[in-house]
Design a protein around this motif. Sequence first.
Motif, mmCIF file in Angstrom:
data_model
loop_
_atom_site.group_PDB
_atom_site.id
_atom_site.type_symbol
_atom_site.label_atom_id
_atom_site.label_comp_id
_atom_site.label_asym_id
_atom_site.label_seq_id
_atom_site.Cartn_x
_atom_site.Cartn_y
_atom_site.Cartn_z
ATOM 1 N N LEU A 43 0.827 -1.216 0.000
ATOM 2 C CA LEU A 43 0.000 0.000 0.000
ATOM 3 C C LEU A 43 0.856 1.259 0.000
ATOM 4 C CD1 LEU A 43 -2.911 -0.853 2.465
ATOM 5 C CD2 LEU A 43 -3.127 -0.242 0.047
ATOM 6 N N GLY A 44 1.951 1.220 0.740
ATOM 7 C CA GLY A 44 2.836 2.387 0.796
ATOM 8 C C GLY A 44 3.448 2.708 -0.557
ATOM 9 N N ILE A 45 3.936 1.681 -1.251
ATOM 10 C CA ILE A 45 4.516 1.887 -2.584
ATOM 11 C C ILE A 45 3.446 2.397 -3.544
ATOM 12 C CG2 ILE A 45 5.510 0.695 -4.584
ATOM 13 C CD1 ILE A 45 6.951 -1.155 -2.534
ATOM 14 N N PHE A 46 2.291 1.758 -3.531
ATOM 15 C CA PHE A 46 1.173 2.139 -4.404
ATOM 16 C C PHE A 46 0.767 3.591 -4.150
ATOM 17 C CE2 PHE A 46 -3.349 2.654 -5.150
ATOM 18 C CZ PHE A 46 -3.554 2.068 -6.389
ATOM 19 N N ALA A 51 0.539 9.422 -5.458
ATOM 20 C CA ALA A 51 0.733 10.807 -4.999
ATOM 21 C C ALA A 51 1.775 11.526 -5.856
ATOM 22 C CB ALA A 51 1.149 10.808 -3.527
ATOM 23 N N GLN A 52 2.854 10.860 -6.186
ATOM 24 C CA GLN A 52 3.889 11.479 -7.026
ATOM 25 C C GLN A 52 3.339 11.828 -8.405
ATOM 26 O OE1 GLN A 52 7.359 8.613 -5.711
ATOM 27 N NE2 GLN A 52 8.110 10.229 -7.061
ATOM 28 N N MET A 53 2.566 10.943 -8.983
ATOM 29 C CA MET A 53 2.003 11.212 -10.304
ATOM 30 C C MET A 53 0.989 12.349 -10.250
ATOM 31 S SD MET A 53 1.793 7.392 -11.941
ATOM 32 C CE MET A 53 1.321 7.975 -13.562
ATOM 33 N N ARG A 54 0.209 12.397 -9.192
ATOM 34 C CA ARG A 54 -0.756 13.499 -9.047
ATOM 35 C C ARG A 54 -0.036 14.832 -8.866
ATOM 36 N NH1 ARG A 54 -6.499 12.084 -7.538
ATOM 37 N NH2 ARG A 54 -6.567 9.878 -8.015
ATOM 38 N N ARG A 55 1.016 14.841 -8.052
ATOM 39 C CA ARG A 55 1.801 16.079 -7.871
ATOM 40 C C ARG A 55 2.401 16.548 -9.197
ATOM 41 N NH1 ARG A 55 3.369 13.964 -2.943
ATOM 42 N NH2 ARG A 55 5.257 13.082 -3.811
ATOM 43 N N ALA A 56 2.810 15.600 -10.016
ATOM 44 C CA ALA A 56 3.394 15.942 -11.319
ATOM 45 C C ALA A 56 2.306 16.309 -12.336
ATOM 46 C CB ALA A 56 4.221 14.775 -11.850
ATOM 47 N N MET A 57 1.053 16.124 -11.954
ATOM 48 C CA MET A 57 -0.099 16.412 -12.809
ATOM 49 C C MET A 57 -0.028 15.660 -14.142
ATOM 50 S SD MET A 57 -1.091 20.346 -11.939
ATOM 51 C CE MET A 57 0.507 21.102 -12.084
ATOM 52 N N VAL A 70 7.805 10.923 -14.629
ATOM 53 C CA VAL A 70 8.139 10.913 -13.204
ATOM 54 C C VAL A 70 9.233 9.871 -12.993
ATOM 55 C CG1 VAL A 70 7.242 10.637 -10.867
ATOM 56 C CG2 VAL A 70 5.747 11.547 -12.672
ATOM 57 N N THR A 71 10.403 10.320 -12.524
ATOM 58 C CA THR A 71 11.550 9.421 -12.382
ATOM 59 C C THR A 71 12.178 9.459 -10.989
ATOM 60 O OG1 THR A 71 13.089 11.089 -13.192
ATOM 61 C CG2 THR A 71 12.104 9.626 -14.838
ATOM 62 N N SER A 72 11.592 10.212 -10.088
ATOM 63 C CA SER A 72 12.177 10.329 -8.742
ATOM 64 C C SER A 72 11.356 9.521 -7.741
ATOM 65 C CB SER A 72 12.227 11.801 -8.328
ATOM 66 O OG SER A 72 10.911 12.328 -8.273
ATOM 67 N N GLY A 73 11.815 9.494 -6.496
ATOM 68 C CA GLY A 73 11.091 8.788 -5.437
ATOM 69 C C GLY A 73 11.005 7.304 -5.723
ATOM 70 N N VAL A 74 9.785 6.736 -5.604
ATOM 71 C CA VAL A 74 9.620 5.301 -5.834
ATOM 72 C C VAL A 74 9.883 4.924 -7.288
ATOM 73 C CG1 VAL A 74 8.088 4.841 -3.882
ATOM 74 C CG2 VAL A 74 7.110 5.502 -6.082
ATOM 75 N N PHE A 75 9.854 5.900 -8.180
ATOM 76 C CA PHE A 75 10.144 5.642 -9.589
ATOM 77 C C PHE A 75 11.648 5.506 -9.843
ATOM 78 C CE2 PHE A 75 5.906 7.338 -9.600
ATOM 79 C CZ PHE A 75 5.248 6.571 -10.552
ATOM 80 N N GLU A 76 12.454 5.644 -8.795
ATOM 81 C CA GLU A 76 13.885 5.334 -8.881
ATOM 82 C C GLU A 76 14.151 3.869 -8.547
ATOM 83 O OE1 GLU A 76 16.372 9.194 -7.695
ATOM 84 O OE2 GLU A 76 14.938 8.596 -6.139
ATOM 85 N N SER A 78 11.495 1.347 -9.203
ATOM 86 C CA SER A 78 10.734 0.579 -10.186
ATOM 87 C C SER A 78 10.100 1.531 -11.188
ATOM 88 C CB SER A 78 9.635 -0.220 -9.477
ATOM 89 O OG SER A 78 8.738 -0.800 -10.399
ATOM 90 N N ARG A 79 10.079 1.146 -12.457
ATOM 91 C CA ARG A 79 9.382 1.966 -13.443
ATOM 92 C C ARG A 79 7.871 1.814 -13.303
ATOM 93 N NH1 ARG A 79 13.176 -0.276 -17.508
ATOM 94 N NH2 ARG A 79 11.391 -1.116 -18.640
ATOM 95 N N ASN A 80 7.437 0.826 -12.539
ATOM 96 C CA ASN A 80 6.007 0.547 -12.384
ATOM 97 C C ASN A 80 5.632 0.323 -10.924
ATOM 98 O OD1 ASN A 80 5.084 0.233 -15.320
ATOM 99 N ND2 ASN A 80 6.952 -0.993 -15.215
ATOM 100 N N PRO A 81 5.849 1.326 -10.069
ATOM 101 C CA PRO A 81 5.601 1.092 -8.647
ATOM 102 C C PRO A 81 4.130 0.860 -8.297
ATOM 103 C CG PRO A 81 6.135 3.393 -9.046
ATOM 104 C CD PRO A 81 6.387 2.654 -10.331
ATOM 105 N N ILE A 82 3.194 1.365 -9.096
ATOM 106 C CA ILE A 82 1.782 1.090 -8.814
ATOM 107 C C ILE A 82 1.519 -0.408 -8.987
ATOM 108 C CG2 ILE A 82 -0.594 1.428 -9.638
ATOM 109 C CD1 ILE A 82 0.174 4.372 -10.165
ATOM 110 N N TYR A 83 1.979 -0.963 -10.095
ATOM 111 C CA TYR A 83 1.797 -2.393 -10.328
ATOM 112 C C TYR A 83 2.610 -3.217 -9.331
ATOM 113 C CZ TYR A 83 -0.092 -0.798 -14.824
ATOM 114 O OH TYR A 83 -0.820 -0.181 -15.805
ATOM 115 N N LEU A 84 3.790 -2.759 -8.993
ATOM 116 C CA LEU A 84 4.607 -3.443 -7.993
ATOM 117 C C LEU A 84 3.864 -3.495 -6.657
ATOM 118 C CD1 LEU A 84 7.241 -4.775 -7.050
ATOM 119 C CD2 LEU A 84 8.149 -2.463 -6.654
ATOM 120 N N GLY A 85 3.250 -2.376 -6.269
ATOM 121 C CA GLY A 85 2.443 -2.359 -5.044
ATOM 122 C C GLY A 85 1.310 -3.365 -5.115
#
Length: 144
Positions: A43-46, A51-57, A70-76, A78-85
């Motif tokens: 849940l935390g990764i997801f 949140a990062q994608m929303r902030r980046a609009m 978006v390449t920072s934070g959890v995107f450093e 995994s390229r797919n942190p939502i799916y990873l979550g």
Amino acid sequence: MKRALDWPQAWFVLALALTGASTALLNLQGSPMGGIVLLVVGLGIFATAVAQMRRAMTTLNPRGQPSKLVTSGVFEISRNPIYLGNVIMILSLALWIGAPIGILVAAGFVKLVTMRFILAEEDRLRTTFGQDFDDWARRVRRWI
């Protein structure tokens, strides 16, 4: 209509249902505490990725046109942190209720999401962001 129902989160819910249903067949003992720990991680990764994608609009729609890479934070990590979550949450349920088939369900989810969504998303990102996407893809793995 069929495509309208074909969303990654619908497949995620189906994977959870399959994992949950399998426990009735096997009647194994689970590990609720281990499941909770994995659930919190997933849940935390997801949530962080959303949140990062929303902030980046930029779009959360897997078929949408991205406006930012978006390449920072959890995107450093995994390229797919939502799916990873999602995958970690499927594994958390499997551990929680003692359903080892959840490991196979999670692996199937990885394959399905990669083929049905990620490859097309990566094509859009590459077309839109060119070298920036290629550089990021070389640094960060698709999953982990």
